[in-house]
Design an enzyme around this catalytic site. Structure first.
Site, PDB file in Angstrom:
ATOM      1  N   SER A 145       0.843  -1.196   0.000  1.00 50.42           N
ATOM      2  CA  SER A 145       0.000   0.000   0.000  1.00 50.42           C
ATOM      3  C   SER A 145       0.876   1.243   0.000  1.00 50.42           C
ATOM      4  CB  SER A 145      -0.897   0.026   1.248  1.00 50.42           C
ATOM      5  OG  SER A 145      -1.544   1.281   1.387  1.00 50.42           O
ATOM      6  N   TYR A 195      -2.386   0.032  10.147  1.00 47.78           N
ATOM      7  CA  TYR A 195      -2.403  -0.475   8.778  1.00 47.78           C
ATOM      8  C   TYR A 195      -1.079  -0.211   8.064  1.00 47.78           C
ATOM      9  CZ  TYR A 195      -3.798  -0.884   3.860  1.00 47.78           C
ATOM     10  OH  TYR A 195      -3.874  -1.220   2.533  1.00 47.78           O
TER      11      TYR A 195
END
Length: 247
Positions: free
Chosen positions: A142, A155
């Site tokens: 990501s 995250y």
């Protein structure tokens, strides 16, 4: 992609389903892996209806025994995997102090340990494939791994670990004929994960999207299809998707 065997985790919806659908359309036989058998079967059925080859293989990427069983099913039905896309992931957006330890562990288990488990289980097949054909390992990390934002500590930390893992695997596996690619997409729209944010988090997400426009799952699928269809000697080591103004 004809005669290639691809396995995609997190393939029951969103990015994973889009990647599987695109690779199958290009001629690959695809194995769909996720926990929900019913949803996998629906994706597999859609692919089969358009003439593609797809099998649904329910498995939990956090459970090595589950993945070992899945690997045997794939081997028996499709043969050696030569393309592995580690896409399964989970996200939490919340201030650091509001994230309980159990949620930290869950995110690390899915995002990082799941990637490690799947790669370990399917690496023997990838190595066998690499002897005589193009072989790819694609890990979906990501942009949060390198673009730091409030509320993304949990995250982002798990995805940063995925990016580091991928770069280390590239050094180890490239000499053995396996191309390893680290994919770091930004905000992705049109997925259940993005649409499931509770109302109190939507304002934060919408604010992020003003500076990080959302990429659509089909766009990521097109990108993966390009990456893995390159001639064997072409190796783009890393691709980061972000707005053109930031490139």
């Amino acid at each position: 992609m004809t005669n290639r065997v691809a396995l995609i985790t997190g393939a029951a919806s969103g990015i994973g389903a889009a990647i599987a659908t695109r690779l199958a359309a290009d001629g690959a036989a695809v194995a769909l892996v996720a926990r929900r058998a019913d949803r996998l079967e629906k994706v597999a059925a859609r692919i089969q209806e358009t003439g593609g080859t797809a099998i649904a293989v329910p498995a939990d990427v956090t459970d090595e025994a589950s993945l070992s069983t899945a690997a045997q099913v794939v081997q028996d039905r499709l043969g050696d995997v030569d393309l592995l896309v580690n896409n399964a992931g989970s996200m939490t957006i919340a201030p650091f102090e509001q994230v309980p330890a159990a949620e930290w562990r869950r995110l690390v288990d899915v995002n990082l340990t799941g990637t490690i488990n799947t790669t370990r289980i399917f690496l023997p097949a990838l190595l066998r494939s690499a002897a005589d054909r193009t072989t790819d390992l694609v890990n979906v990390s990501s942009l949060a791994a390198n673009h730091f934002m409030a509320g993304m500590a949990v995250y982002g930390a798990s995805k940063a670990a995925v990016s580091y893992l991928t770069k280390s695997l590239r050094l180890e596996l490239a000499p053995q004929g396996i191309r390893v690619t680290n994919l770091e997409p930004g905000m992705t729209g049109g997925t259940e994960l993005a649409d499931a944010f509770p109302p109190e988090l939507r304002e934060m997400v919408n604010e992020m999207r003003t500076t990080l426009p959302a990429v659509q799952p089909d766009e990521l699928a097109d990108l993966v299809a390009y990456l893995v269809s390159r001639p064997r000697h072409v190796n783009l080591s890393q691709l980061i998707i972000q707005p053109a103004k930031e490139l």
